[in-house]
Structure formats: structure tokens, C-alpha cells
Design a protein around this motif. Sequence first.
Motif, PDB file in Angstrom:
ATOM      1  N   LEU A 127       8.843  -8.938  -1.230  1.00 24.30           N
ATOM      2  CA  LEU A 127      10.191  -8.474  -1.568  1.00 24.30           C
ATOM      3  C   LEU A 127      10.347  -6.978  -1.337  1.00 24.30           C
ATOM      4  CD1 LEU A 127      10.812 -10.540  -4.806  1.00 24.30           C
ATOM      5  CD2 LEU A 127      11.974 -10.826  -2.614  1.00 24.30           C
ATOM      6  N   ASP A 128       9.311  -6.218  -1.655  1.00 23.47           N
ATOM      7  CA  ASP A 128       9.333  -4.780  -1.403  1.00 23.47           C
ATOM      8  C   ASP A 128       9.501  -4.512   0.093  1.00 23.47           C
ATOM      9  OD1 ASP A 128       8.915  -1.932  -1.875  1.00 23.47           O
ATOM     10  OD2 ASP A 128       6.895  -2.242  -1.099  1.00 23.47           O
ATOM     11  N   TRP A 129       8.801  -5.280   0.917  1.00 24.37           N
ATOM     12  CA  TRP A 129       8.919  -5.155   2.377  1.00 24.37           C
ATOM     13  C   TRP A 129      10.342  -5.424   2.849  1.00 24.37           C
ATOM     14  CZ3 TRP A 129       8.126  -9.806   5.863  1.00 24.37           C
ATOM     15  CH2 TRP A 129       8.266  -9.454   7.217  1.00 24.37           C
ATOM     16  N   ARG A 130      10.949  -6.495   2.344  1.00 25.43           N
ATOM     17  CA  ARG A 130      12.307  -6.836   2.768  1.00 25.43           C
ATOM     18  C   ARG A 130      13.314  -5.826   2.210  1.00 25.43           C
ATOM     19  NH1 ARG A 130      11.501  -7.940   6.859  1.00 25.43           N
ATOM     20  NH2 ARG A 130      13.675  -8.549   7.167  1.00 25.43           N
ATOM     21  N   GLN A 131      13.081  -5.309   0.998  1.00 21.76           N
ATOM     22  CA  GLN A 131      14.001  -4.326   0.435  1.00 21.76           C
ATOM     23  C   GLN A 131      13.940  -3.018   1.203  1.00 21.76           C
ATOM     24  OE1 GLN A 131      13.472  -2.897  -3.710  1.00 21.76           O
ATOM     25  NE2 GLN A 131      15.508  -3.767  -4.050  1.00 21.76           N
ATOM     26  N   LYS A 132      12.755  -2.663   1.681  1.00 20.67           N
ATOM     27  CA  LYS A 132      12.647  -1.477   2.528  1.00 20.67           C
ATOM     28  C   LYS A 132      13.402  -1.691   3.834  1.00 20.67           C
ATOM     29  CE  LYS A 132       8.334   0.309   0.606  1.00 20.67           C
ATOM     30  NZ  LYS A 132       6.856   0.407   0.762  1.00 20.67           N
ATOM     31  N   ARG A 188      22.205  -0.539  -0.418  1.00 24.33           N
ATOM     32  CA  ARG A 188      20.880   0.072  -0.308  1.00 24.33           C
ATOM     33  C   ARG A 188      19.746  -0.877  -0.672  1.00 24.33           C
ATOM     34  NH1 ARG A 188      20.482   3.323  -4.362  1.00 24.33           N
ATOM     35  NH2 ARG A 188      22.561   3.088  -5.291  1.00 24.33           N
ATOM     36  N   LYS A 189      19.992  -1.740  -1.667  1.00 23.44           N
ATOM     37  CA  LYS A 189      18.882  -2.510  -2.248  1.00 23.44           C
ATOM     38  C   LYS A 189      19.056  -4.016  -2.191  1.00 23.44           C
ATOM     39  CE  LYS A 189      19.227  -0.184  -6.128  1.00 23.44           C
ATOM     40  NZ  LYS A 189      18.955   0.317  -7.503  1.00 23.44           N
ATOM     41  N   GLY A 190      20.234  -4.481  -1.778  1.00 19.99           N
ATOM     42  CA  GLY A 190      20.446  -5.913  -1.680  1.00 19.99           C
ATOM     43  C   GLY A 190      20.934  -6.543  -2.974  1.00 19.99           C
ATOM     44  N   PRO A 225      16.846  -3.262  -9.412  1.00 22.53           N
ATOM     45  CA  PRO A 225      15.910  -2.139  -9.277  1.00 22.53           C
ATOM     46  C   PRO A 225      15.129  -2.244  -7.976  1.00 22.53           C
ATOM     47  CG  PRO A 225      14.989  -3.802 -10.726  1.00 22.53           C
ATOM     48  CD  PRO A 225      16.390  -4.270 -10.388  1.00 22.53           C
ATOM     49  N   LEU A 226      14.393  -1.209  -7.656  1.00 21.48           N
ATOM     50  CA  LEU A 226      13.447  -1.301  -6.549  1.00 21.48           C
ATOM     51  C   LEU A 226      12.341  -2.259  -6.958  1.00 21.48           C
ATOM     52  CD1 LEU A 226      13.177   2.463  -5.516  1.00 21.48           C
ATOM     53  CD2 LEU A 226      14.383   0.635  -4.290  1.00 21.48           C
ATOM     54  N   ALA A 228       9.369  -2.452  -6.048  1.00 20.80           N
ATOM     55  CA  ALA A 228       8.058  -1.816  -6.211  1.00 20.80           C
ATOM     56  C   ALA A 228       7.957  -1.028  -7.511  1.00 20.80           C
ATOM     57  CB  ALA A 228       7.761  -0.898  -5.024  1.00 20.80           C
ATOM     58  N   SER A 229       9.080  -0.846  -8.207  1.00 22.21           N
ATOM     59  CA  SER A 229       9.068  -0.084  -9.454  1.00 22.21           C
ATOM     60  C   SER A 229       8.581  -0.960 -10.604  1.00 22.21           C
ATOM     61  CB  SER A 229      10.474   0.433  -9.774  1.00 22.21           C
ATOM     62  OG  SER A 229      11.336  -0.649 -10.108  1.00 22.21           O
ATOM     63  N   THR A 230       8.250  -0.320 -11.722  1.00 19.57           N
ATOM     64  CA  THR A 230       7.819  -1.062 -12.912  1.00 19.57           C
ATOM     65  C   THR A 230       8.887  -2.037 -13.358  1.00 19.57           C
ATOM     66  OG1 THR A 230       6.439   0.799 -13.632  1.00 19.57           O
ATOM     67  CG2 THR A 230       7.043  -0.838 -15.295  1.00 19.57           C
ATOM     68  N   GLU A 231      10.148  -1.579 -13.348  1.00 13.81           N
ATOM     69  CA  GLU A 231      11.264  -2.439 -13.749  1.00 13.81           C
ATOM     70  C   GLU A 231      11.427  -3.605 -12.784  1.00 13.81           C
ATOM     71  OE1 GLU A 231      16.111  -2.158 -14.539  1.00 13.81           O
ATOM     72  OE2 GLU A 231      14.992  -0.412 -13.832  1.00 13.81           O
ATOM     73  N   GLY A 232      11.287  -3.325 -11.491  1.00  9.91           N
ATOM     74  CA  GLY A 232      11.430  -4.376 -10.490  1.00  9.91           C
ATOM     75  C   GLY A 232      10.334  -5.423 -10.593  1.00  9.91           C
ATOM     76  N   LYS A 233       9.096  -4.982 -10.792  1.00 11.58           N
ATOM     77  CA  LYS A 233       7.978  -5.920 -10.942  1.00 11.58           C
ATOM     78  C   LYS A 233       8.160  -6.789 -12.183  1.00 11.58           C
ATOM     79  CE  LYS A 233       4.614  -2.956  -8.568  1.00 11.58           C
ATOM     80  NZ  LYS A 233       3.421  -2.095  -8.743  1.00 11.58           N
ATOM     81  N   ALA A 234       8.644  -6.175 -13.254  1.00 16.92           N
ATOM     82  CA  ALA A 234       8.858  -6.936 -14.487  1.00 16.92           C
ATOM     83  C   ALA A 234       9.938  -7.991 -14.286  1.00 16.92           C
ATOM     84  CB  ALA A 234       9.250  -5.983 -15.620  1.00 16.92           C
ATOM     85  N   LEU A 235      10.990  -7.643 -13.559  1.00 13.42           N
ATOM     86  CA  LEU A 235      12.075  -8.597 -13.293  1.00 13.42           C
ATOM     87  C   LEU A 235      11.552  -9.790 -12.501  1.00 13.42           C
ATOM     88  CD1 LEU A 235      15.014  -9.547 -13.118  1.00 13.42           C
ATOM     89  CD2 LEU A 235      15.318  -7.988 -11.168  1.00 13.42           C
ATOM     90  N   ILE A 236      10.822  -9.528 -11.431  1.00 13.96           N
ATOM     91  CA  ILE A 236      10.307 -10.620 -10.598  1.00 13.96           C
ATOM     92  C   ILE A 236       9.307 -11.476 -11.378  1.00 13.96           C
ATOM     93  CG2 ILE A 236       9.021 -11.187  -8.515  1.00 13.96           C
ATOM     94  CD1 ILE A 236      11.942 -10.191  -8.145  1.00 13.96           C
ATOM     95  N   ASN A 237       8.449 -10.838 -12.145  1.00 12.83           N
ATOM     96  CA  ASN A 237       7.480 -11.600 -12.948  1.00 12.83           C
ATOM     97  C   ASN A 237       8.193 -12.501 -13.970  1.00 12.83           C
ATOM     98  OD1 ASN A 237       5.156 -10.656 -11.688  1.00 12.83           O
ATOM     99  ND2 ASN A 237       4.968  -8.884 -13.053  1.00 12.83           N
ATOM    100  N   SER A 238       9.280 -12.015 -14.524  1.00 18.67           N
ATOM    101  CA  SER A 238      10.015 -12.823 -15.500  1.00 18.67           C
ATOM    102  C   SER A 238      10.651 -14.045 -14.844  1.00 18.67           C
ATOM    103  CB  SER A 238      11.099 -11.977 -16.178  1.00 18.67           C
ATOM    104  OG  SER A 238      12.171 -11.659 -15.279  1.00 18.67           O
ATOM    105  N   LEU A 239      11.031 -13.915 -13.578  1.00 22.37           N
ATOM    106  CA  LEU A 239      11.634 -15.046 -12.860  1.00 22.37           C
ATOM    107  C   LEU A 239      10.583 -16.028 -12.382  1.00 22.37           C
ATOM    108  CD1 LEU A 239      14.328 -13.146 -10.729  1.00 22.37           C
ATOM    109  CD2 LEU A 239      14.685 -14.461 -12.824  1.00 22.37           C
ATOM    110  N   ILE A 240       9.450 -15.509 -11.930  1.00 20.31           N
ATOM    111  CA  ILE A 240       8.385 -16.371 -11.421  1.00 20.31           C
ATOM    112  C   ILE A 240       7.740 -17.174 -12.541  1.00 20.31           C
ATOM    113  CG2 ILE A 240       6.144 -16.419 -10.256  1.00 20.31           C
ATOM    114  CD1 ILE A 240       6.983 -13.855  -8.810  1.00 20.31           C
ATOM    115  N   GLY A 241       7.561 -16.564 -13.710  1.00 17.93           N
ATOM    116  CA  GLY A 241       6.917 -17.232 -14.832  1.00 17.93           C
ATOM    117  C   GLY A 241       5.400 -17.201 -14.710  1.00 17.93           C
ATOM    118  N   ASP A 242       4.759 -17.924 -15.583  1.00 15.47           N
ATOM    119  CA  ASP A 242       3.303 -17.891 -15.668  1.00 15.47           C
ATOM    120  C   ASP A 242       2.614 -18.810 -14.667  1.00 15.47           C
ATOM    121  OD1 ASP A 242       3.432 -16.079 -17.759  1.00 15.47           O
ATOM    122  OD2 ASP A 242       3.586 -17.678 -19.247  1.00 15.47           O
ATOM    123  N   SER A 243       3.270 -19.895 -14.291  1.00 15.54           N
ATOM    124  CA  SER A 243       2.603 -20.882 -13.436  1.00 15.54           C
ATOM    125  C   SER A 243       2.599 -20.460 -11.991  1.00 15.54           C
ATOM    126  CB  SER A 243       3.303 -22.235 -13.574  1.00 15.54           C
ATOM    127  OG  SER A 243       4.653 -22.152 -13.198  1.00 15.54           O
TER     128      SER A 243
END
Length: 243
Positions: A127-132, A188-190, A225-226, A228-243
Motif C-alpha cells: 500500500l505504501d508503494w501504491r500511495q507513493k 495526494r493520498k488516495g 493517513p500515509l 507508512a506512518s504509525t497511524e496508517g499502519k494501525a489503520l491497516i492492521n485494524s482492518l486486516i485483523g489478527d488472522s
Amino acid sequence: MKKREIYSDLRCAPPFIIRVDGRTFRNSLLRLGFEKPFDSRFAVSMGNTVEMLFKNSGLSPVFGYTFSDEVNLLFKDMPFDGRVEKLNSIVPSFLSSALILSLNLQEPLAFDSRIVPVCREQITEYLDWRQKEAWRNCINSYAFYTLVSKGSSEKEAAATLKNKRSSDVHELLFRHGINVSKVPAWQRKGILVHKKEYSIEGYNPLMQQNTSSIRTKVVQNWDIPLFASTEGKALINSLIGDS
């Protein structure tokens, strides 16, 4: 004859991303009078198109990330048992028809698609690659149409921008009075489309008590958010879940 169906049994395993790109959209959009470098009407239609896929296709992506005429869909389940031919035909054809409906067009548009196998740890990196790429597309589009508006031909504008670093393009725009870091966030960020849980209050007459239940709805986030940022990683992790 069944044996002559080449690659019909080629399959992929989750998680995987389907990336969908518009085919020759530029000419079609110019004929339709859309503004350049960005037109909010087209962005709204792209967001709505991804939302329609969530609601009406029978598919269950984790999220959809879109910018320009590109859509990235993350899947954790196995639609069509992971059959590549099915995925690479049904997903882009659904999005094509949905976008045509959203834009109320009288001419065809087409997407192509590819499947990108990833492991969980690679999803944010992808996602960071595509956002760039969204950022590069943003600054290059503004620069290209700025040069054209100042009298350059499209060929001359493309030649001027060829092989320029992002910082150089940013400086070129700044000299023309454009601070591209201040343009709308979606340019800028999609845009991120995903399901969101919410609580609904009710009343159980049999038990004579108030109740609360969880529902889901599809939302469009136009100020993400970006990744690659802490906020962005937290958002994606929350959507992906634990599995």
C-alpha cells in the motif's frame, strides 16, 4: 475440448491483492469534459464504484484503495476457489460496468487486472508503494497541465518532466504558485473504502429491556493517513485483523 481451456485451473492462495487499472481512460475522460488534472466527479464515481463492489458483487474484500483510475482490493478469503481466470475477468468487468453506471456514460470503459500474492507483513509495504505512486501521479499531473496551460505542447510538457525527481517537479510547481502539498488529501493520498462497525440501539419487548447490536456499513475515507506512518499502519492492521 475442455482440455483446451488454457490456465482455467490456475489458482492463487490468500491473502492476495487484485490491482485494477483503467484502459485508455484519458481520452474518454477528455471527451467527456472532465477537468484536469483532477475532477472530483470522477473521484466520487471511483469511490462509489468500489463501494458498489462491496455491496452488490457478492465478493468480500477487506478494503479497496483507489486513486486516479486504479483500484487495489485485498482479499483474505477465496472467491471462486482462487481461480485466476475468474478473478481476473469478473472483478474488472464488474468495476467497468459499475463505473459506467456511476458516470451515466453512453460509451464503454474497460479495466484490466492482475493478481498480486502477498503475505500479511507485505500488505502495508504494498500500500505504501501504491500511495507513493498516487503522490507521483498527483505532482506530475499538476506539473504537466500547468506547463500546458502556460503554452507548452503536451509533447513539450512530457519532455520537460521526463526523468525529473519529485523534488524538482515540486519546485517547478511552486514557481508557478502551486503548493501541491496543500491540494485535497484524496488527490495526494488516495481514497480507502472499507467496512466499519457501528452500534445500533433497540428494545426487546419480550425481555422488556434495551438492547445493543453491532452492524457494519461500507464507508469511504477521503482523508487517509500515509500508510507508512504509525497511524496508517494501525489503520491497516485494524482492518486486516489478527488472522
